[in-house]
Structure formats: C-alpha cells, structure tokens
Design an enzyme around this catalytic site. Structure first.
Site, PDB file in Angstrom:
ATOM      1  N   LEU A 382       0.807  -1.212   0.000  1.00 43.94           N
ATOM      2  CA  LEU A 382       0.000   0.000   0.000  1.00 43.94           C
ATOM      3  C   LEU A 382       0.842   1.263   0.000  1.00 43.94           C
ATOM      4  O   LEU A 382       0.449   2.281  -0.575  1.00 43.94           O
ATOM      5  CB  LEU A 382      -0.944  -0.006   1.215  1.00 43.94           C
ATOM      6  CG  LEU A 382      -2.126  -0.969   1.118  1.00 43.94           C
ATOM      7  CD1 LEU A 382      -1.718  -2.394   1.445  1.00 43.94           C
ATOM      8  CD2 LEU A 382      -3.249  -0.542   2.042  1.00 43.94           C
ATOM      9  N   ASP A 383       1.998   1.212   0.648  1.00 39.91           N
ATOM     10  CA  ASP A 383       2.870   2.379   0.716  1.00 39.91           C
ATOM     11  C   ASP A 383       3.372   2.750  -0.683  1.00 39.91           C
ATOM     12  O   ASP A 383       3.257   3.896  -1.122  1.00 39.91           O
ATOM     13  CB  ASP A 383       4.043   2.082   1.647  1.00 39.91           C
ATOM     14  CG  ASP A 383       4.581   3.336   2.330  1.00 39.91           C
ATOM     15  OD1 ASP A 383       4.079   4.432   2.048  1.00 39.91           O
ATOM     16  OD2 ASP A 383       5.501   3.212   3.154  1.00 39.91           O
ATOM     17  N   ASP A 384       3.938   1.779  -1.381  1.00 34.82           N
ATOM     18  CA  ASP A 384       4.397   2.041  -2.743  1.00 34.82           C
ATOM     19  C   ASP A 384       3.254   2.534  -3.623  1.00 34.82           C
ATOM     20  O   ASP A 384       3.416   3.478  -4.407  1.00 34.82           O
ATOM     21  CB  ASP A 384       4.983   0.763  -3.356  1.00 34.82           C
ATOM     22  CG  ASP A 384       6.430   0.563  -2.985  1.00 34.82           C
ATOM     23  OD1 ASP A 384       7.295   1.036  -3.723  1.00 34.82           O
ATOM     24  OD2 ASP A 384       6.691  -0.060  -1.950  1.00 34.82           O
ATOM     25  N   ARG A 459       0.413   7.912   4.567  1.00 36.88           N
ATOM     26  CA  ARG A 459       0.603   7.956   3.121  1.00 36.88           C
ATOM     27  C   ARG A 459      -0.720   7.760   2.390  1.00 36.88           C
ATOM     28  O   ARG A 459      -0.999   8.436   1.395  1.00 36.88           O
ATOM     29  CB  ARG A 459       1.595   6.878   2.689  1.00 36.88           C
ATOM     30  CG  ARG A 459       2.411   7.277   1.482  1.00 36.88           C
ATOM     31  CD  ARG A 459       3.636   8.071   1.852  1.00 36.88           C
ATOM     32  NE  ARG A 459       4.562   7.229   2.568  1.00 36.88           N
ATOM     33  CZ  ARG A 459       5.246   7.623   3.645  1.00 36.88           C
ATOM     34  NH1 ARG A 459       5.086   8.843   4.115  1.00 36.88           N
ATOM     35  NH2 ARG A 459       6.091   6.808   4.248  1.00 36.88           N
TER      36      ARG A 459
END
Length: 649
Positions: A382-384, A459
C-alpha cells in the site's frame, strides 16, 4: 531581516545545491526510465549467501567470497561483533553468522578480527543466545540439534482458517519465509558443507546439549509459557502423525511456493524466502525449480571493485516513485520529462491480473497495487501504491494528460479497499493484528504480523486527500485521520514503522494532515512542530538512532545528523506552514553545506527499518533524492508566495 533569513543559506548556494543534485539524479536514471539504488542490510544477508553456497556444495567462487570477506571485516564493530546498523550495538545472531561465513571463506580463527569476534560472543554468553532463524541455520549445518529450534510441523499447512494459527493470520514476509522452512524442519536435511567447517568454539556449552530458546523481551510470560507447553506436547506427537497427512501437507507447501515462485525475482522477492525455497526444492529433488530460485538469489548481489555483498531485496519501484516526486518538486522541462519517463516505466508494473494473498480478507476488492520490487505480484504494498498514485496525479496536473488516469483510479480503489477495522492501513494486509502470535517461540523477532501503522496510514490519507476526498464526505479518509490523531505520542511525534523512526513518522503524518486541510494551528500539529524543533541538532540537521525502537522508549534517541532524516524533518515542518521557521532555515543551510562533490550527500547511517529491533536498512537512494526534494520544496515555497504545500507528500 528576519532571524530565519539571517540563518538561511544564500540563494546562490540553494540554487547551486539543487541544480547539482538534480543533475546527479538525472544521471543516475536507467536507460528505460527507472531508478534503482543499492539496498543494504546488516552482515546476516551476505553471510547467509556464503553459507547457502556451502550448504549446497556449490563450486567455490573465490573472487566473490574474497570481496564479501572484505565487506564483512569492514563492517565489524568496535565491540568485536557485528551490529544491526552502522555503529550499532553488538548483535549475537549477526555476529555468529558473520564469523561462520568468514571461517567458511577461509579466515583463520587465530586472525585478530576473528579472535576479537569470538571473545565478544563468549563474553556475552556465547552463540546459545542466537535468535530462532540463526538456530535453524545452525541445525541445518548439524551444529545444533533440531530440538533447539521451536517445533513447526509442516502439517500447519492443513490447519483451517478458524484455527488460532493460520498462514492468513501472519504477515506476507512471515508466510513466504515459513512455508518452505516448514518442509525443511519436517524433513531435516543436512548441509553438504564440503569443508566440514563448524563453530563449536562460539559456545560455552556443548552445542548438542542446547535446548529451546529463551523468551524474547517483547513476549509476555503467560502467552510464551502456554505456547512452550503446547510445543512440548507437539514435539513427541509429531512422530505419530500419519505419513499420508505429512505428504499432503508437504504437497500443499510446495504448491504454495510454486504458485508464488515469481521467476528469477524470487519467492516474495526477499532473500530469506528465496534461500529457503532453494533448499526446499533441493531437498525434494526438483532441480529445475531449485535453479530458478537460486538465480533469484544471485540477482541480489552487489559487486564492487573491492567489496561485495548481498541485498535483502531490491527497491526499484520505491526508488523510482520517490525520485519522481523530487523531480516534480524541482519543476522545469528536464526534470518533468525525466519524471514522466520514470512514471511511464512504472505504469505496466501495476498488478491488475493477480489476486494476491491480501484477498483472503478482502476478496471483493479488485487488484491495482504496485509491488516494491521489479516483480512480486502476490504481494503489492500500500505504501508504494499510494506514493506512485500521488506522483502520477502530480504529473497529470502538470500536463501529462490522461495517460495515468486509469492507473490512478485502480490504485486508489485497491488501497482504499484495504483499510483495516481500526481506521488505519498496513503495508500488505488487512486486519493482520493477531498480536498473540508474536508470543509463539518461533516469533522471537516480534514481527510475525502486519498491523496498521502511522506512516503507511499517513501515506494513504495523503493520497486520498490529494485526489480530492474530504473528511466530511469520505468515511475512509475520516477514519484514517481519526486513527492518526489517536496514535500521536505524548511528546507530539508519530511512530515510523518503515523509516527511522519518529522523525519519519512525524513527517509522514504532518504531510497527511496538511493534505486534509487541517489548520496548521491545530494542537496536534503544533505539538509535532515543537517536537521536531526541540530535537534539531546543533549543526542544523536532524538524526535519530536505531535504538529508538527499544521496548522501553522514553524519548528521542539522538544521533548525528543525516541528510535523509534532515530532509524528512524539513518536509514535515514545511507541510504545516513552517517555511519561514528558523529551524527550517538552519536545516536548509545544513544540507547546502554538507553536499558532496558528486551532487549527493554522504550517509553511512541506516535510516530505514525492516523489522524494529531486529533488521534495519540503508537505502542508498535516500541521500540522493530526499535532500534534493527538501531543497526544491523550500525554494518553491520561498519564491511562490504561498506557504501551503498543495500535495500529499
């Protein structure tokens, strides 16, 4: 003249530093448009690479081993052992593996560095204090009995979903590492080890007499004793399990690995899972898949003129997305064109046709994420994905047209659909919060689950807000913001799970709160600003030590200033209207004065985290794009006349 401007770097220095860093970053771009920088961990990964070769009795590559030995000797700590990060404290497991690898390569036990290492380990009670993964490795080499390793029968593969321990209840990295390991533990192979190297001298007692590992500091006695008792019952009972049941479980484990083998990008695209899959396929007489898995390991090597080491994984999607953000902040024709080339490279890497492990809890959500590595389709994160979506949205606003529209929509839909019940977002999974599992004897690393975290949640909140969602009409965004306001610490900071540490978390959350339009004078924001200002170093930079993850954390763990941590603090302060704050001016001056001749910044320190207290990372790209990003942001806000950052990061 204000205090801020008196302390600020002269405009010519700011312009020069920004332009030189931009030119260096553009020069580092690959021909096809992406960026990928080295990703370094501690001594364990290169040591395990050497040990894997000797486990399999592969032909000796003397030159590679010589270079790895040079690397391992260089990073030995002053305490005689090996740390988990640059200038960190002694770590037993890293020291045992590094010593074993050097001895395997051919270093004499009487060499000064080997003697220092051995004495340091023995003074601390010896290799009996190694963690579970090190014990597994020692059992594979016959140095320890398998009885010293927590019992993990392969029949675990057959447990129903409702059972307290199930693969869907643990993290992606736990799944991919454990499944092939279950086969190894059940069949108990023995390393070929043609040189017959052992390390009995690292123990203060006969290694073959050692029993189970002690309780880890994070584990609770009641849970630990319960699981220890269950293991004591399970160990003799395993011998009576029907052979047909065991074979069925092995078949299921092999099917799991084969489905996720991921070609030459490797199982889970991480070294421990890759190495375990190599040994599993060897053991089962599957040379074709063993060769594929082994090739994935080889692609992690970094071979320089004098040294070599093995990376834990590679980070091209993360590096590329963050580099694009920095260039989009710079603006201008060259930077914009370079960023779009990077985003065009990212576009086909979006996972649209594989329903990964995340779907176990959210089967109704359509795939649409990006993985961290070149390929890892079962495990996008999810961060990427949030960072890529925000970069594509910025390029779209800057004139890229509609070529990213579909990717942005699919990525945002996937991320939004993976919100956990508590309002936060995790890295790979949903509601992966069964903390009792970190108390099983095998989980002495304390990272068997993937719960929501402040930095990843921030993020995602930033992404949703940048795409136009608002708290009053978006339940997901509102719940995400509530999660962040709820998790702020008493001193005003936020925890950083994937970056070092409270500076990273605080930067992430301040960007998110700003993107949501929360007033910069709000108590939570002012408290965070005061904390960042209070921990600034005398030289104008910021630093935070890896010890900040200690279980008895009581406040900021100071460390020498680093370029990446300074950039995070600056970006956080500027996100809440602090561009004219004297602390920002001092931080900008620190960056302009410490830039290297190559346009980048020196940074030996590890500023990222794999597993808190257990595994740390040094992204070689962080010192290249984060300081540039902060300088460009400062220049833009100084000259643009608007102190509000219009983006999610």
């Amino acid at each position: 003249m204000t205090l801020a401007h008196a302390a600020a770097a002269p405009q010519r220095d700011l312009d020069r530093a920004t332009q030189e860093a931009m030119r260096a970053l553009l020069a580092a771009q690959q021909v096809d448009g992406h960026w990928v920088f080295e990703l370094e961990a501690d001594a364990t990964i290169p040591a395990e690479y050497v040990l894997l070769r000797h486990y399999r009795a592969e032909p000796v590559d003397a030159e590679i081993e010589r270079k790895i030995a040079v690397y391992l000797r260089r990073i030995q700590g002053e305490h005689g052992g090996w740390p988990l990060f640059h200038r960190g404290a002694f770590d037993m497991s890293a020291s045992v593996k590094a010593y074993f690898a050097l001895k395997m390569i051919g270093d004499s036990v009487d060499a000064p560095h080997m003697r220092r290492a051995r004495e340091a380990m023995l003074q601390r009670g010896g290799a009996v204090h190694s963690n579970v993964f090190t014990r597994v490795m020692l059992a594979l080499f016959g140095i320890l009995r398998w009885e010293s390793v927590p019992e993990m029968p392969v029949e675990i593969m057959l447990l129903p979903r409702w059972f307290p321990f199930h693969l869907t209840k643990i993290s992606y990295w736990g799944r991919t590492v454990i499944v092939p390991l279950l086969v190894l533990q059940s069949l108990r192979p023995r390393a070929k080890n043609p040189r017959g190297v052992t390390i009995d001298e690292l123990f203060v007692e006969p290694p073959q007499t050692i029993g189970p590992a002690a309780k880890a500091p994070h584990q609770r006695w009641a849970w630990f004793l319960l699981f220890r008792a269950l293991a004591a019952v399970l160990r003799p009972a395993v011998k009576f399990f029907p052979k047909c049941l065991r074979q069925r479980a092995i078949d299921r484990a092999v099917a799991f690995v084969r489905e996720r083998l991921n070609g030459e990008d490797g199982l889970g695209a991480i070294f421990p899972a890759m190495a375990n899959s190599v040994m599993m396929f060897d053991l089962l007489g599957d040379p074709a898949n063993a060769a594929i898995a082994r090739a994935a390991v080889e692609k992690l090597l970094v071979i320089n003129e004098h040294e070599a080491y093995c990376q834990p994984c590679v980070s091209p999607v993360w590096d590329t997305a963050l580099a694009c953000h920095a260039l989009l902040d710079i603006g201008g024709k060259d930077a914009y064109a370079s960023a779009c080339r990077g985003l065009d490279w990212l576009l086909p890497l979006q996972v649209l046709d594989v329903v990964g492990d995340w779907a176990a809890r959210k089967p109704q959500v359509a795939p649409g994420g990006w993985a961290f590595q070149y390929a890892n389709p079962h495990y996008p994160d999810l961060d990427d994905t949030a960072v890529v979506v925000m970069a594509m949205d910025r390029a779209r606003r800057a004139g890229a047209g509609g070529r990213y529209d579909t990717a942005i929509a699919r990525g945002a839909e996937w991320v939004k659909g993976l919100q956990s019940r508590n309002g936060g977002w995790a890295a790979f999974d949903v509601d992966n919060t069964n903390d009792y599992l970190n108390n099983i004897p095998f989980a002495d690393h304390g990272a068997l689950i993937d719960p929501p975290t402040d930095d990843v949640t921030a993020r995602v909140v930033s992404m949703l807000a940048q795409l136009g969602e608002r708290r009053d009409d978006s339940e997901a965004l509102s719940r995400g913001v509530d999660y962040l306001l709820r998790t702020q610490t008493k001193d005003g900071s936020w925890y950083g799970r994937w970056g070092m540490n409270y500076i990273y978390g605080t930067w992430s959350v301040l960007c998110a709160l700003n993107a949501c339009g929360i007033d910069h004078g709000a108590p939570a924001i002012r408290k965070a600003v005061d904390w960042l200002v209070a921990i600034q170093n005398a030289d104008g930079g910021w630093g935070e030590d890896g010890a900040s993850y200690r279980l008895d954390y009581r406040g900021h763990e100071p460390a020498a200033s680093t370029a990446s941590q300074t950039a995070w603090a600056l970006l956080g302060l500027m996100a809440c209207g602090g561009v004219d704050h004297p602390a920002v001016a001092r931080g900008v001056r620190y960056l302009t004065q410490t830039q290297g001749a190559d346009g980048f910044w020196d940074e030996e320190c590890f500023t990222a985290t794999g597993f808190p207290r257990v595994f740390y990372l040094r992204y070689h790209g962080y010192r290249k794009f984060f300081p540039l990003w902060a300088l460009a942001r400062y220049r833009n806000l100084q000259t643009g006349g608007d102190t509000r950052v219009p983006f999610g990061m």
